[in-house]
Write an enzyme that holds these catalytic residues in place. Structure first.
Site, PDB file in Angstrom:
ATOM      1  N   THR A 181      19.403  35.015 -49.902  1.00 42.96           N
ATOM      2  CA  THR A 181      20.203  33.884 -50.180  1.00 42.96           C
ATOM      3  C   THR A 181      21.488  34.332 -51.415  1.00 42.96           C
ATOM      4  OG1 THR A 181      18.937  33.887 -51.672  1.00 42.96           O
ATOM      5  CG2 THR A 181      17.977  32.465 -49.835  1.00 42.96           C
ATOM      6  N   GLU A 327      18.750  28.531 -45.958  1.00 37.93           N
ATOM      7  CA  GLU A 327      17.178  28.946 -45.887  1.00 37.93           C
ATOM      8  C   GLU A 327      16.825  27.793 -44.237  1.00 37.93           C
ATOM      9  OE1 GLU A 327      18.278  29.056 -48.609  1.00 37.93           O
ATOM     10  OE2 GLU A 327      17.186  29.208 -49.697  1.00 37.93           O
ATOM     11  N   LYS A 435      24.999  16.550 -67.899  1.00 38.16           N
ATOM     12  CA  LYS A 435      24.131  15.679 -68.257  1.00 38.16           C
ATOM     13  C   LYS A 435      24.902  15.198 -69.670  1.00 38.16           C
ATOM     14  CE  LYS A 435      20.194  13.793 -69.462  1.00 38.16           C
ATOM     15  NZ  LYS A 435      18.855  13.406 -68.784  1.00 38.16           N
ATOM     16  N   TRP A 440      23.937  10.816 -66.298  1.00 39.30           N
ATOM     17  CA  TRP A 440      24.479  12.056 -65.126  1.00 39.30           C
ATOM     18  C   TRP A 440      25.354  12.516 -64.709  1.00 39.30           C
ATOM     19  CZ3 TRP A 440      21.171  16.563 -65.167  1.00 39.30           C
ATOM     20  CH2 TRP A 440      20.066  16.111 -66.036  1.00 39.30           C
TER      21      TRP A 440
HETATM   22  P1  AMP Z   1      24.301  29.205 -48.629  1.00 37.54           P
HETATM   23  O1  AMP Z   1      22.243  29.503 -48.329  1.00 37.54           O
HETATM   24  O2  AMP Z   1      24.505  29.878 -49.344  1.00 37.54           O
HETATM   25  O3  AMP Z   1      24.800  28.700 -47.520  1.00 37.54           O
HETATM   26  O4  AMP Z   1      24.590  27.820 -49.496  1.00 37.54           O
HETATM   27  C1  AMP Z   1      23.610  27.038 -49.518  1.00 37.54           C
HETATM   28  C2  AMP Z   1      24.309  25.970 -50.146  1.00 37.54           C
HETATM   29  O5  AMP Z   1      26.399  25.139 -49.942  1.00 37.54           O
HETATM   30  C3  AMP Z   1      23.324  23.954 -49.917  1.00 37.54           C
HETATM   31  O6  AMP Z   1      23.053  24.612 -51.124  1.00 37.54           O
HETATM   32  C4  AMP Z   1      24.760  22.957 -50.729  1.00 37.54           C
HETATM   33  O7  AMP Z   1      24.571  22.997 -52.624  1.00 37.54           O
HETATM   34  C5  AMP Z   1      25.815  23.506 -50.483  1.00 37.54           C
HETATM   35  N1  AMP Z   1      26.749  23.626 -49.129  1.00 37.54           N
HETATM   36  C6  AMP Z   1      26.486  24.250 -48.031  1.00 37.54           C
HETATM   37  N2  AMP Z   1      27.116  23.251 -47.131  1.00 37.54           N
HETATM   38  C7  AMP Z   1      27.935  22.036 -47.628  1.00 37.54           C
HETATM   39  C8  AMP Z   1      28.788  20.985 -47.509  1.00 37.54           C
HETATM   40  N3  AMP Z   1      28.951  20.718 -45.503  1.00 37.54           N
HETATM   41  N4  AMP Z   1      29.141  20.049 -48.674  1.00 37.54           N
HETATM   42  C9  AMP Z   1      28.704  20.428 -49.920  1.00 37.54           C
HETATM   43  N5  AMP Z   1      27.835  21.826 -49.668  1.00 37.54           N
HETATM   44  C10 AMP Z   1      27.134  22.662 -48.471  1.00 37.54           C
END
Ligand code: AMP
Length: 536
Positions: A181, A327, A435, A440
């Site tokens: 991650t 994940e 906040k 929020w």
């Molecule tokens: P990663 O594991 O680095 O791919 O990050 C995942 C996170 O990227 C998700 O939990 C979201 O917060 C963000 N994310 C992925 N796809 C989108 C999307 N289409 N729109 C907004 N946020 C996204």
């Protein structure tokens, strides 16, 4: 072998790899090299080399379950590693070359990577953390001179494989891949994919209402193969027999558009930043890049601004918005226009396409808050929870039980609502919510709205400590070239959509918003930059 009344065939990657060899053997895999030349091979050659790589790894003592790291751009040898390492019973661990060298070292060490496959052009990066890691073998890919310091030439390593070396029998729950991650909250954590999860993810990703991959497509994964396996697309493409165009190290808009034009790309995938620069280039010089009709471009990783989707519609290219995480392999949501809205006015269809979308088959997504699953009213917000055969059940080597609910869903940390059509709309990350005066404010909603203003190219909104309200929003904006807008104009633009207390107290104009290794806004850096902001 039979179980019950049907054959119980394990879902292992060799099925997909053998099929690419036998059924799509002549289909091209195109790689752009560091010297900008374009090199062509076929799935038949890639699979033949991958099998030899597997035998060479087994011959070198790599045991089932061992981790083999890659530090590479997108190209045919990386695809060979995607196939060959799992065929050896080992686990491909793609290292993210955009991370700080110390972080790469931490991740390689945490994963206990035994071997590293590294592009020659990335050796300077490897040198920066070589002293902190302990690979048994370092294999150099694309070597133009004989590797030194005990390093091995990839081509020679594969050529020397003994064809009689037996490959291990694979089981579907065996690990085949690993990604970490991005660690925006806490330390980076390892996610381990299995043969079964990868096979099922590939099957569903190809479905028409998801990314709709066909063997008549030509796919350009701009998304790096070191980021969630390029969204699994190399495996999906091989399963289907789709021509692959791998861009190598150059991801600037003109060179990507050259590839799209020259190779007849029909489907591409990347994060919003990539498509923002492609839009700008096309708007400036549309005639320079005649593209195939009906090109589709998958966008994910962060929110696709509605304005970007609209601009591409005008340019004759279709953006398909999807959501996922490391994940979740990553496919969790995808937004195609629902049947009920096919004939609806354009504005209504656009609003839905800009949402993160609906879960594909085999994925169960809930949006839940303290009161339970939220009603489908498009307003009430809760956290996105997800369950699927390709969602991780645990992190590797670290116990974080609070990320799963008692009833078995993964807690994403993303805040969203669901509308009457079942479309999920992400409003923020929990960690980015602001906040103010006990209420929020969803920063991502403000950003998405600001990016629909004609003068704005990009916008990031953060909460900044405030003596009276605890936090207040500040918007950091990048204008489109030659465009401008005053704070009052921008505030007035937002006032039409949001309550007064949501409106940013300040608009800070900048040339570039800092980004993470995965191209997301680096809000931690922005919050740090503005933490001592003087309120007037
Ligand atoms: P990663 O594991 O680095 O791919 O990050 C995942 C996170 O990227 C998700 O939990 C979201 O917060 C963000 N994310 C992925 N796809 C989108 C999307 N289409 N729109 C907004 N946020 C996204």
């Amino acid at each position: 072998m039979t179980s019950g009344t049907m054959m119980s065939l394990p879902l292992t990657l060799d099925l997909l790899i053998d099929r690419a060899h036998d059924r799509a053997g002549d289909v091209e895999v195109v790689s752009r090299r560091p010297d900008r030349s374009v090199e062509r091979t076929t799935y038949r050659n890639v699979v033949t080399r991958a099998r030899a790589l597997a035998r060479a790894l087994v011959g070198a003592g790599i045991r089932p379950g061992a981790r083999v790291a890659t530090l590479m751009w997108n190209h045919a040898e990386h695809l060979e590693a995607y196939f060959g390492i799992p065929l050896a019973g080992a686990v491909v661990h793609t290292l993210n070359l955009r991370l700080h060298p110390d972080e790469i070292a931490f991740i390689a060490d945490d994963a206990k990577d035994e071997v590293l496959l590294v592009d020659e052009v990335l050796l300077p990066l490897y040198e920066k953390f070589a002293a902190k890691v302990d690979f048994a073998k370092v294999i150099v890919v694309g070597a133009t001179t004989t590797p030194t310091d005990g390093r091995i030439d990839y081509r020679a390593f594969v050529d020397a494989a003994d064809p009689s070396t037996p490959l291990p029998r694979l089981a579907e729950d065996d690990a085949c891949g690993c990604c970490y991650t991005s660690g925006t909250t806490g330390r980076p954590k390892g996610v381990v994919y299995t043969h079964r999860s990868t096979m099922l993810h590939s099957l569903v990703t190809a479905m028409p209402d998801c990314f709709g991959l066909s063997r008549t497509d030509t796919l350009l994964p701009v998304v790096p193969m070191f980021h969630v396996n390029a969204w699994g697309l190399p495996y999906t493409a091989a399963m289907v027999g789709t021509k692959l165009v791998l861009p190598g190290p150059y991801l600037d808009a003109p060179s990507l558009l050259d590839l799209m034009r020259d190779e007849g790309v029909t489907l591409a995938a990347g994060v919003p930043t990539i498509w923002l620069s492609i839009r700008d280039a096309l708007e400036a010089e549309r005639a320079r890049w005649p593209l195939k009709p009906n090109v589709r471009m998958i966008v994910g990783g962060s929110a696709a601004p509605e304005q970007l989707i609209r601009d591409f519609d005008r340019l004759g290219l279709e953006l398909i918005h999807a959501w996922g995480m490391t994940e979740t392999s990553p496919l969790g949501l995808v937004s195609r226009v629902p049947p009920a809205l096919v004939d609806a006015p354009e504005a209504e269809r656009l609003a839905v396409r800009a949402k993160q979308g609906v879960p594909p088959p085999l994925v169960d997504v809930r949006v839940r808050n303290d009161a339970g699953d939220v009603p489908h009213d498009g307003r009430t917000s809760g956290e996105i929870l997800i369950r699927a055969p390709w969602v991780t059940a645990r992190y590797a080597g670290i116990d974080v039980p609070e990320r799963w609910t008692a009833d078995g869903y993964f807690r994403t940390g993303d805040v969203a609502n669901i509308d009457v059509h079942g479309y999920v709309q992400l409003t923020d990350r929990t960690a980015d919510l602001i906040k103010s005066g006990g209420e929020w404010i969803a920063s991502a909603e403000l950003e998405n709205a600001l990016m629909c203003h004609p003068a704005i190219r990009e916008a990031a909104v953060i909460g900044v400590p405030h003596p009276k309200w605890s936090e207040r929003p500040i918007a950091v904006v990048v204008f489109r070239s030659g465009q401008q807008a005053t704070d009052d104009e921008l505030r007035g633009f937002l006032a039409a959509k949001f309550p007064k207390y949501w409106l940013p107290d300040a608009f800070v104009v900048t040339d570039e918003i800092p980004r993470t290794s995965a191209g997301k806004f680096k809000k931690t850096a922005l919050r740090e930059q503005f933490k001592d902001h003087r309120w007037g």
